[in-house]
Design a protein around this motif. Structure first.
Motif, PDB file in Angstrom:
ATOM      1  N   ASP A 167      34.730  39.889  44.215  1.00 41.06           N
ATOM      2  CA  ASP A 167      35.173  38.923  43.212  1.00 41.06           C
ATOM      3  C   ASP A 167      36.436  39.410  42.516  1.00 41.06           C
ATOM      4  O   ASP A 167      37.380  38.642  42.301  1.00 41.06           O
ATOM      5  CB  ASP A 167      34.063  38.685  42.178  1.00 41.06           C
ATOM      6  CG  ASP A 167      32.884  37.925  42.759  1.00 41.06           C
ATOM      7  OD1 ASP A 167      33.087  37.218  43.768  1.00 41.06           O
ATOM      8  OD2 ASP A 167      31.765  38.041  42.227  1.00 41.06           O
ATOM      9  N   GLU A 168      36.453  40.691  42.163  1.00 40.41           N
ATOM     10  CA  GLU A 168      37.624  41.278  41.519  1.00 40.41           C
ATOM     11  C   GLU A 168      38.828  41.219  42.448  1.00 40.41           C
ATOM     12  O   GLU A 168      39.950  40.917  42.024  1.00 40.41           O
ATOM     13  CB  GLU A 168      37.308  42.720  41.138  1.00 40.41           C
ATOM     14  CG  GLU A 168      38.442  43.470  40.492  1.00 40.41           C
ATOM     15  CD  GLU A 168      38.064  44.913  40.198  1.00 40.41           C
ATOM     16  OE1 GLU A 168      38.853  45.805  40.567  1.00 40.41           O
ATOM     17  OE2 GLU A 168      36.996  45.150  39.611  1.00 40.41           O
ATOM     18  N   TYR A 169      38.585  41.516  43.713  1.00 42.02           N
ATOM     19  CA  TYR A 169      39.639  41.500  44.738  1.00 42.02           C
ATOM     20  C   TYR A 169      40.244  40.104  44.840  1.00 42.02           C
ATOM     21  O   TYR A 169      41.463  39.917  44.792  1.00 42.02           O
ATOM     22  CB  TYR A 169      38.994  41.901  46.062  1.00 42.02           C
ATOM     23  CG  TYR A 169      39.908  42.451  47.123  1.00 42.02           C
ATOM     24  CD1 TYR A 169      40.100  43.820  47.261  1.00 42.02           C
ATOM     25  CD2 TYR A 169      40.541  41.611  48.029  1.00 42.02           C
ATOM     26  CE1 TYR A 169      40.904  44.337  48.269  1.00 42.02           C
ATOM     27  CE2 TYR A 169      41.351  42.114  49.034  1.00 42.02           C
ATOM     28  CZ  TYR A 169      41.523  43.476  49.152  1.00 42.02           C
ATOM     29  OH  TYR A 169      42.320  43.979  50.151  1.00 42.02           O
ATOM     30  N   LEU A 170      39.376  39.107  44.969  1.00 45.39           N
ATOM     31  CA  LEU A 170      39.833  37.729  45.111  1.00 45.39           C
ATOM     32  C   LEU A 170      40.511  37.226  43.847  1.00 45.39           C
ATOM     33  O   LEU A 170      41.534  36.535  43.915  1.00 45.39           O
ATOM     34  CB  LEU A 170      38.642  36.825  45.446  1.00 45.39           C
ATOM     35  CG  LEU A 170      38.105  36.915  46.871  1.00 45.39           C
ATOM     36  CD1 LEU A 170      36.763  36.210  46.986  1.00 45.39           C
ATOM     37  CD2 LEU A 170      39.095  36.301  47.852  1.00 45.39           C
ATOM     38  N   GLU A 171      39.951  37.559  42.702  1.00 45.93           N
ATOM     39  CA  GLU A 171      40.518  37.090  41.444  1.00 45.93           C
ATOM     40  C   GLU A 171      41.953  37.579  41.269  1.00 45.93           C
ATOM     41  O   GLU A 171      42.809  36.847  40.771  1.00 45.93           O
ATOM     42  CB  GLU A 171      39.652  37.559  40.271  1.00 45.93           C
ATOM     43  CG  GLU A 171      38.351  36.771  40.134  1.00 45.93           C
ATOM     44  CD  GLU A 171      37.424  37.382  39.101  1.00 45.93           C
ATOM     45  OE1 GLU A 171      37.863  38.324  38.390  1.00 45.93           O
ATOM     46  OE2 GLU A 171      36.266  36.945  39.012  1.00 45.93           O
ATOM     47  N   PHE A 172      42.201  38.818  41.682  1.00 44.65           N
ATOM     48  CA  PHE A 172      43.550  39.341  41.510  1.00 44.65           C
ATOM     49  C   PHE A 172      44.522  38.644  42.452  1.00 44.65           C
ATOM     50  O   PHE A 172      45.655  38.322  42.061  1.00 44.65           O
ATOM     51  CB  PHE A 172      43.582  40.851  41.739  1.00 44.65           C
ATOM     52  CG  PHE A 172      44.691  41.533  41.006  1.00 44.65           C
ATOM     53  CD1 PHE A 172      44.473  42.132  39.778  1.00 44.65           C
ATOM     54  CD2 PHE A 172      45.980  41.548  41.522  1.00 44.65           C
ATOM     55  CE1 PHE A 172      45.510  42.737  39.075  1.00 44.65           C
ATOM     56  CE2 PHE A 172      47.021  42.152  40.841  1.00 44.65           C
ATOM     57  CZ  PHE A 172      46.782  42.752  39.614  1.00 44.65           C
ATOM     58  N   VAL A 173      44.103  38.410  43.689  1.00 43.58           N
ATOM     59  CA  VAL A 173      44.952  37.677  44.625  1.00 43.58           C
ATOM     60  C   VAL A 173      45.243  36.280  44.086  1.00 43.58           C
ATOM     61  O   VAL A 173      46.397  35.815  44.089  1.00 43.58           O
ATOM     62  CB  VAL A 173      44.280  37.587  46.008  1.00 43.58           C
ATOM     63  CG1 VAL A 173      45.029  36.612  46.915  1.00 43.58           C
ATOM     64  CG2 VAL A 173      44.222  38.960  46.670  1.00 43.58           C
ATOM     65  N   GLU A 174      44.214  35.609  43.607  1.00 38.44           N
ATOM     66  CA  GLU A 174      44.391  34.258  43.072  1.00 38.44           C
ATOM     67  C   GLU A 174      45.303  34.259  41.839  1.00 38.44           C
ATOM     68  O   GLU A 174      46.088  33.326  41.635  1.00 38.44           O
ATOM     69  CB  GLU A 174      43.030  33.658  42.725  1.00 38.44           C
ATOM     70  CG  GLU A 174      42.186  33.319  43.950  1.00 38.44           C
ATOM     71  CD  GLU A 174      40.788  32.868  43.596  1.00 38.44           C
ATOM     72  OE1 GLU A 174      40.206  32.085  44.381  1.00 38.44           O
ATOM     73  OE2 GLU A 174      40.267  33.296  42.539  1.00 38.44           O
ATOM     74  N   ARG A 175      45.194  35.323  41.034  1.00 43.54           N
ATOM     75  CA  ARG A 175      46.038  35.391  39.839  1.00 43.54           C
ATOM     76  C   ARG A 175      47.504  35.530  40.223  1.00 43.54           C
ATOM     77  O   ARG A 175      48.375  34.860  39.649  1.00 43.54           O
ATOM     78  CB  ARG A 175      45.630  36.590  38.962  1.00 43.54           C
ATOM     79  CG  ARG A 175      46.353  36.637  37.638  1.00 43.54           C
ATOM     80  CD  ARG A 175      45.926  35.475  36.746  1.00 43.54           C
ATOM     81  NE  ARG A 175      46.808  35.308  35.596  1.00 43.54           N
ATOM     82  CZ  ARG A 175      47.452  34.196  35.311  1.00 43.54           C
ATOM     83  NH1 ARG A 175      47.346  33.132  36.107  1.00 43.54           N
ATOM     84  NH2 ARG A 175      48.205  34.106  34.234  1.00 43.54           N
TER      85      ARG A 175
END
Length: 287
Positions: A167-175
């Protein structure tokens, strides 16, 4: 970072409980036998020895449990202090120093601070750093190379992901994408971020195969994560030759052979993220 610390604490508690569970079960069975009374085949002296051994074992187990509970609570207090006090304090101090440097003429873009922040997925800093970049430089800051020929998006996905922090990985990419990072920019190696992600995954699988182990996760569990990442990182101008080679490297790997990297239905990925386990079960039934 905070989420990872909480996960580490949860693992400590789970491991501690599992280590004692079997011993507690054995002593519970022994206590049940004692309460049923002395068998006729045992002498009174032998029976008293057995009861005494069980009681000593129970006392030691209670002491061990108390020690572990105290240790876990101490760890929880330390982590809570970091989350509530130390980390916010460090973030505030960091922001003061960086702001002062920018006011003296420092450049967030030229320092590659956004790249460093992306490499270690430091969510607390990314918005702050972007706001210190002049509006006319922000697109370049989010999509330019650092000294290694990587953009911020490349820096995020160069790190091997694990499912526990997906989730952290994806959230940063999305940000980064939300801020305007460009998925079409190639690195010095000729790969766009999607190609860099594939290289990272391929290396993870190669390591697993060489050492005869999987790095904490079953290959099938990766499918929804990969689909999501492929959908987010796909360059709208088309993949480079290096991107395609990286894709082949993943698909040629035994652990990656069942991964869908085409991601034709991106909308379905959003809805199926939490239901993928059920989909996998259906796939097995059909086979």
């Amino acid at each position: 970072m905070v989420r990872t610390m909480k996960l580490d604490l949860d693992k400590t508690e789970q491991n501690s409980s599992s280590d004692l569970a079997e011993m507690e079960r054995q002593f519970a069975e022994a206590r049940t036998s004692i309460e049923e009374g002395k068998p006729d085949t045992l002498s009174d002296e032998r029976w008293e020895e057995i009861v005494a051994q069980v009681e000593r074992g129970e006392e030691m187990l209670r002491a061990h449990r108390a020690t572990i509970d105290e240790m876990v609570q101490s760890q929880r207090d330390k982590i809570r202090n970091k989350i509530d006090v130390a980390i916010p304090g460090a973030v505030e101090e960091f922001q003061k120093v960086v702001t002062a440097l920018v006011r003296k003429g420092g450049s967030i873009r030229k320092s590659h601070a956004i790249h460093c922040c992306s490499r270690f997925r430091i969510t607390q800093h990314i918005d702050f750093l972007i706001n210190l970049v002049p509006p006319e430089e922000r697109a370049q800051a989010l999509s330019s190379w650092d000294t290694f020929g990587l953009t911020p998006l490349h820096c995020v996905v160069i790190d091997t992901p694990v499912l526990s922090d997906r989730d952290e990985y994806l959230e940063f990419v999305e940000r980064l994408l939300g801020l305007g990072a460009d998925t079409n920019v190639k690195s010095a190696k000729g790969v766009t971020p999607i190609g860099q992600y594939r290289l990272t995954i391929s290396e993870k699988f190669d390591y697993s195969n060489i050492f005869g182990m999987q790095i904490g996760d079953e290959a099938a569990e990766w499918r929804p994560f990969h689909r999501k990442m492929e959908g987010l990182l796909r360059p709208y101008r088309g993949e480079t030759d290096a991107d395609v080679e990286a894709k082949c490297a993943v698909l040629d790997n035994d652990m990656g052979s069942d991964i869908d990297l085409d991601n034709e239905d991106e909308d379905a990925d959003e809805d199926d993220w939490m239901n993928d386990d059920e989909d996998d079960e259906n796939d097995e039934d059909e086979e």
